[in-house]
Write a protein that holds these residues in place. Sequence first.
Motif, PDB file in Angstrom:
ATOM      1  N   GLN A   1       0.837  -1.202   0.000  1.00  0.00           N
ATOM      2  CA  GLN A   1       0.000   0.000   0.000  1.00  0.00           C
ATOM      3  C   GLN A   1       0.873   1.254   0.000  1.00  0.00           C
ATOM      4  OE1 GLN A   1      -3.099   1.077  -0.105  1.00  0.00           O
ATOM      5  NE2 GLN A   1      -3.678   2.378   1.606  1.00  0.00           N
ATOM      6  N   TYR A   2       1.915   1.251   0.816  1.00  0.00           N
ATOM      7  CA  TYR A   2       2.804   2.411   0.864  1.00  0.00           C
ATOM      8  C   TYR A   2       3.516   2.613  -0.476  1.00  0.00           C
ATOM      9  CZ  TYR A   2       6.740   5.423   1.659  1.00  0.00           C
ATOM     10  OH  TYR A   2       7.659   6.435   1.530  1.00  0.00           O
ATOM     11  N   LYS A   3       4.011   1.527  -1.063  1.00  0.00           N
ATOM     12  CA  LYS A   3       4.720   1.649  -2.339  1.00  0.00           C
ATOM     13  C   LYS A   3       3.831   2.249  -3.423  1.00  0.00           C
ATOM     14  CE  LYS A   3       6.148  -2.535  -3.120  1.00  0.00           C
ATOM     15  NZ  LYS A   3       6.830  -3.662  -3.801  1.00  0.00           N
ATOM     16  N   SER A   4       2.554   1.902  -3.389  1.00  0.00           N
ATOM     17  CA  SER A   4       1.647   2.360  -4.438  1.00  0.00           C
ATOM     18  C   SER A   4       1.159   3.782  -4.207  1.00  0.00           C
ATOM     19  CB  SER A   4       0.437   1.426  -4.537  1.00  0.00           C
ATOM     20  OG  SER A   4       0.846   0.125  -4.909  1.00  0.00           O
ATOM     21  N   GLY A   5       0.876   4.130  -2.951  1.00  0.00           N
ATOM     22  CA  GLY A   5       0.259   5.432  -2.676  1.00  0.00           C
ATOM     23  C   GLY A   5       1.138   6.432  -1.982  1.00  0.00           C
ATOM     24  N   LYS A   6       2.267   5.961  -1.397  1.00  0.00           N
ATOM     25  CA  LYS A   6       3.208   6.829  -0.675  1.00  0.00           C
ATOM     26  C   LYS A   6       2.498   7.675   0.391  1.00  0.00           C
ATOM     27  CE  LYS A   6       7.118   5.764  -2.767  1.00  0.00           C
ATOM     28  NZ  LYS A   6       6.676   4.645  -3.610  1.00  0.00           N
ATOM     29  N   GLN A   7       1.484   7.059   1.060  1.00  0.00           N
ATOM     30  CA  GLN A   7       0.783   7.750   2.133  1.00  0.00           C
ATOM     31  C   GLN A   7       1.572   7.574   3.429  1.00  0.00           C
ATOM     32  OE1 GLN A   7      -1.891   9.712   1.836  1.00  0.00           O
ATOM     33  NE2 GLN A   7      -1.905   9.367  -0.372  1.00  0.00           N
ATOM     34  N   ILE A   8       2.625   8.355   3.556  1.00  0.00           N
ATOM     35  CA  ILE A   8       3.540   8.173   4.670  1.00  0.00           C
ATOM     36  C   ILE A   8       2.887   8.526   6.009  1.00  0.00           C
ATOM     37  CG2 ILE A   8       4.573  10.491   4.512  1.00  0.00           C
ATOM     38  CD1 ILE A   8       7.294   9.093   5.095  1.00  0.00           C
TER      39      ILE A   8
END
Length: 653
Positions: free
Chosen positions: A389-396
Amino acid sequence: MPRPLVVGNGKLLINFDDKLHMRDLYFPYVGQLNHVGGHFSKLGLWVQGRFSWLDEDGWTRKLGYGQESLVTDVHAHHEHLGISLQIADGVHQRDPIYLKKVSVRNLASEVREVRLFFHHDFSLNETEVGDTAVFDPILRTIYHYKRNVYIMANGKTDTGGINQYSVGIKRFNYAEGTWRDAEDGLLSGNPIAQGSVDSTISFSLILQPQEEKALFYWMCIGESYEDVKGLNQYVLESDPEHLLSRVAVYWQRWVNKEERDFADLPAEVVNLYKTSLLLVRTQIDQDGAILAANDSDILQFNRDHYSYMWPRDGALIASAMAKAGYTGVIAPFFRFCADALNKEGYLLHKYNPDGSVGSSWHPYIVDGEIQLPIQEDETALVLYALWEQYKSGKQIEDCQALYPTLVRPAARFLLEYVHPELQLPNPSYDLWEERRGIFTFTSATVFAGLMAAARFAQLFGDERRYKRYTEGAERIRGAMEKHLYDHEIGRFLRGIYVRADGSVEKDFTVESSLFVLFALDVFSVDDPRVERTMDAVKKSLRVDTAIGGIARYQGDYYFKKSHDTVKVPGNPWIICTLWVADWEIAKAKSLDELQEPKNRLTWVVRHALQSGVLSEQLDPYTGAPVSVAPLTWSHATYVATVLRYLEKVNELR
């Protein structure tokens, strides 16, 4: 019976069977509180003294969806009645409103009156005890209510609204229900009933020869009379045709929000990819639960169902949706998991959509030994999916908030729940929930979960934990090589079982889930040990019938259709067939070598229902759907495989 038509919006989900009965209505959670419960709410027609329900012989039905939409496109024709129908069903993209358009064509050479009858068989809050159904003469609607659930039905034609109505008793003593009252074309007009009740309403159309007119029907669902009254007024003021058109446009925009080059994939493969995205969306509750399936007919087999959130299924589905670009849809899933996480850092077997613990058959004690009733892969895969999920959306920001509440506690558990001598994960139940031991699949997911936790630690500058998680993952991988790979047979085992005396029993069963060895980056796709393992999967689990496909594992007994275990090691599963396609994609060195996995994608298309719905399994001789449909995991795996294919095409180009 499968559910070939599914419409929903994350808070309201409605399913239809192939006879166009409404069989399931879930509210206020997707998958929890089924207010129809598998009974039959249906549509019928009266034409010049003749009556027919759409489930009767004489009707030909074609079921599908509109182009790239969650609005249905259904065609029904009755030659002897001289009537054809086109039906569009949809759920409002935001509010709990179900909308239906029925276009009726008079195929006769004379003017005729056509009366349409809508029957409602509700069991509010999953029981008919204490229900009330009432005709509201002010609003000219019918509504059913009990405590905090209200369902109001209404409609309109070019000449007006509800023409006739009847409320009565169903399935009690000798009362069959108001649907019987409809079959003479006239409804009695009884205005109220309580207990085990149903209702029927009708509308009238006057049609010239070959003329077509439309009827609009809707249901508003809420927690109070004021809720449904307000929603009904909203439909009337906005115009139901306009609202249904907006629903179709919304889903067309939603499914096409990511621009994607589909390379050489056939149109039917691309269409099923988009249909799968839409169907997965219907199975995701707005509060985060990703439901396995919501086909209530499974109840007839064991009095339980698939309307639960299995963290493993949810994680793999979330991973696929993240890669497809739908990170916003699945973000609540990880908050759901963080809230559900046990204080020791693990997730239990399964959960209800409201976050409460679901039913289970995993015991806390066996032969006097206390054990955790878990499948450890369910905890590990959530961490893996969160990194995807992080890799796709970069919602840090989201991931930073989940780092102390989900990532660290779960990673700590994965590090500690390890067999001291073997350095593999302690025994837990396998992904199929059938046996307890130390499995290659589980070990691979623990490796992947720890690596995901390590990447988050590095992302947030937590070098101490980064080192600890990485070293823990490497220990798991080394132990897999030592204990889960068998040099004599030259491939990985399904797993091992540690007996009370400390001895280890090997499980040589060929198992489709071994695809995780390369899919989760535990070992290289070019590793000869992985190659021999996956070659065994392709050879030993191939279903040698005209239907084909790949079985789960040798000797699979679940919904078993054949005793010929040589030709049919088990029923073909959609996900298992796609896992083999993933392997073929991963090892392809040229575009020509992608033909085989492309053939498997078209195989899935061939075995989808007419509407595009995918089941869990297939009958190995007829190809008929077995178990539930739609299975969310099947659709998400199809999405993931298509994306892997496209990534490989770009790489090879």
